[in-house]
Design a protein around this motif. Sequence first.
Motif, PDB file in Angstrom:
ATOM      1  N   GLU A  29       1.135  -0.834   0.194  1.00 34.07           N
ATOM      2  CA  GLU A  29       0.072  -0.454   0.336  1.00 34.07           C
ATOM      3  C   GLU A  29       1.328   0.933   0.072  1.00 34.07           C
ATOM      4  O   GLU A  29       1.671   1.623   1.038  1.00 34.07           O
ATOM      5  CB  GLU A  29      -0.581  -0.093   1.579  1.00 34.07           C
ATOM      6  N   LEU A  32      -0.611   8.677  -1.565  1.00 32.78           N
ATOM      7  CA  LEU A  32      -0.614   8.905  -2.586  1.00 32.78           C
ATOM      8  C   LEU A  32      -0.214  10.679  -2.385  1.00 32.78           C
ATOM      9  O   LEU A  32      -1.509  10.771  -1.711  1.00 32.78           O
ATOM     10  CB  LEU A  32      -1.704   8.650  -4.154  1.00 32.78           C
ATOM     11  N   PHE A  36      -0.360  13.362  -7.542  1.00 32.26           N
ATOM     12  CA  PHE A  36      -1.669  12.399  -8.501  1.00 32.26           C
ATOM     13  C   PHE A  36      -2.695  12.971  -8.789  1.00 32.26           C
ATOM     14  O   PHE A  36      -3.731  13.570  -8.446  1.00 32.26           O
ATOM     15  CB  PHE A  36      -1.718  10.553  -8.214  1.00 32.26           C
ATOM     16  N   TYR A  63      -8.028   0.640 -11.944  1.00 27.43           N
ATOM     17  CA  TYR A  63      -7.264  -0.516 -12.221  1.00 27.43           C
ATOM     18  C   TYR A  63      -6.576  -0.181 -13.936  1.00 27.43           C
ATOM     19  O   TYR A  63      -8.140  -0.073 -14.727  1.00 27.43           O
ATOM     20  CB  TYR A  63      -7.091  -1.712 -12.448  1.00 27.43           C
ATOM     21  N   VAL A 140       0.466   7.054 -13.961  1.00 30.87           N
ATOM     22  CA  VAL A 140       0.542   5.427 -14.650  1.00 30.87           C
ATOM     23  C   VAL A 140       1.393   5.413 -16.058  1.00 30.87           C
ATOM     24  O   VAL A 140       1.140   6.122 -17.026  1.00 30.87           O
ATOM     25  CB  VAL A 140      -0.861   5.354 -15.403  1.00 30.87           C
ATOM     26  N   MET A 161      -1.288  -1.468 -10.813  1.00 28.27           N
ATOM     27  CA  MET A 161      -1.674  -0.745  -9.467  1.00 28.27           C
ATOM     28  C   MET A 161      -2.730  -0.972  -9.262  1.00 28.27           C
ATOM     29  O   MET A 161      -3.607  -0.234 -10.350  1.00 28.27           O
ATOM     30  CB  MET A 161      -0.836  -0.332  -9.005  1.00 28.27           C
ATOM     31  N   PHE A 163      -5.708   2.061  -7.843  1.00 31.48           N
ATOM     32  CA  PHE A 163      -5.289   3.500  -7.481  1.00 31.48           C
ATOM     33  C   PHE A 163      -6.799   3.708  -6.486  1.00 31.48           C
ATOM     34  O   PHE A 163      -8.029   3.357  -7.652  1.00 31.48           O
ATOM     35  CB  PHE A 163      -5.221   4.538  -8.929  1.00 31.48           C
ATOM     36  N   PRO A 171      -7.129  11.180  -5.350  1.00 27.34           N
ATOM     37  CA  PRO A 171      -6.519   9.980  -5.332  1.00 27.34           C
ATOM     38  C   PRO A 171      -5.899   9.924  -3.931  1.00 27.34           C
ATOM     39  O   PRO A 171      -5.276  10.688  -3.796  1.00 27.34           O
ATOM     40  CB  PRO A 171      -5.765   9.580  -6.743  1.00 27.34           C
ATOM     41  N   ARG A 173      -4.755   6.346  -2.210  1.00 27.61           N
ATOM     42  CA  ARG A 173      -3.959   5.366  -2.362  1.00 27.61           C
ATOM     43  C   ARG A 173      -3.410   4.302  -3.473  1.00 27.61           C
ATOM     44  O   ARG A 173      -4.328   4.146  -3.722  1.00 27.61           O
ATOM     45  CB  ARG A 173      -4.617   4.134  -1.096  1.00 27.61           C
ATOM     46  N   ALA A 174      -2.267   3.414  -3.468  1.00 25.80           N
ATOM     47  CA  ALA A 174      -2.634   2.704  -4.211  1.00 25.80           C
ATOM     48  C   ALA A 174      -1.818   1.373  -3.699  1.00 25.80           C
ATOM     49  O   ALA A 174      -1.528   1.311  -2.204  1.00 25.80           O
ATOM     50  CB  ALA A 174      -0.726   3.031  -4.911  1.00 25.80           C
ATOM     51  N   ASP A 177      -1.124  -5.005  -7.390  1.00 26.64           N
ATOM     52  CA  ASP A 177      -2.184  -6.145  -7.557  1.00 26.64           C
ATOM     53  C   ASP A 177      -1.842  -7.484  -7.273  1.00 26.64           C
ATOM     54  O   ASP A 177      -3.429  -7.466  -7.581  1.00 26.64           O
ATOM     55  CB  ASP A 177      -1.850  -5.742  -9.221  1.00 26.64           C
TER      56      ASP A 177
END
Length: 192
Positions: A29, A32, A36, A63, A140, A161, A163, A171, A173-174, A177
């Motif tokens: 995790e 961000l 972003f 995604y 991205v 990832m 988002f 945004p 958090r990221a 996957d």
Amino acid sequence: MFRTNPLPLALIASVCLAACGQERPIPGEITLNEAFVADFDLIDVNGEQATDERFEGKPMLIYYGFTSCPDVCPVALSVLAATLDQLGSDADKLQPLFITVDPERDTPERLGQHLAFAPEILGLTGSVEAIEDAKAKMRVFAKKVPLPNSEAEYTVDHQSMFFLTDAEGTPIRAFDDTTDPETFAQRLKTWL
């Protein structure tokens, strides 16, 4: 010499963090910052305009991938679908989006067919310029790579990832996957 047992201290610290509304991030995790931006003007699987404003009021889980992806995207989409299952009725409080990084091939119809297994995940596409703009604002990475002697002609190398935005579309958090769906769902409930 006086020694403390680290377990009680760790327990006290985690209780204090939980009481303050701050939970520990899960592995993979990332927090961000304002660099972003989830700002896009695309088309959904029904051919309707889909801007970020359309989803205001619900956190978005975005995604970036493509339908011809041989391995990474199918795994990530299965994680996303399983996470939504784990969320149960809370999944309705979230807007999951699959934004293509291959707008030349990923038409609204093709995205709709690809995502038919999980209709709650909304596929978005658009012009090459619109996709490039959306990618740039969310930082991205995706790059077309020629495949000589292949019927596919090219593939797309891309980061993989999830988002998460807040309900206003910012945004926050990221996530990796390959995050475990049960753990991922529990973490997402923090923002729902």
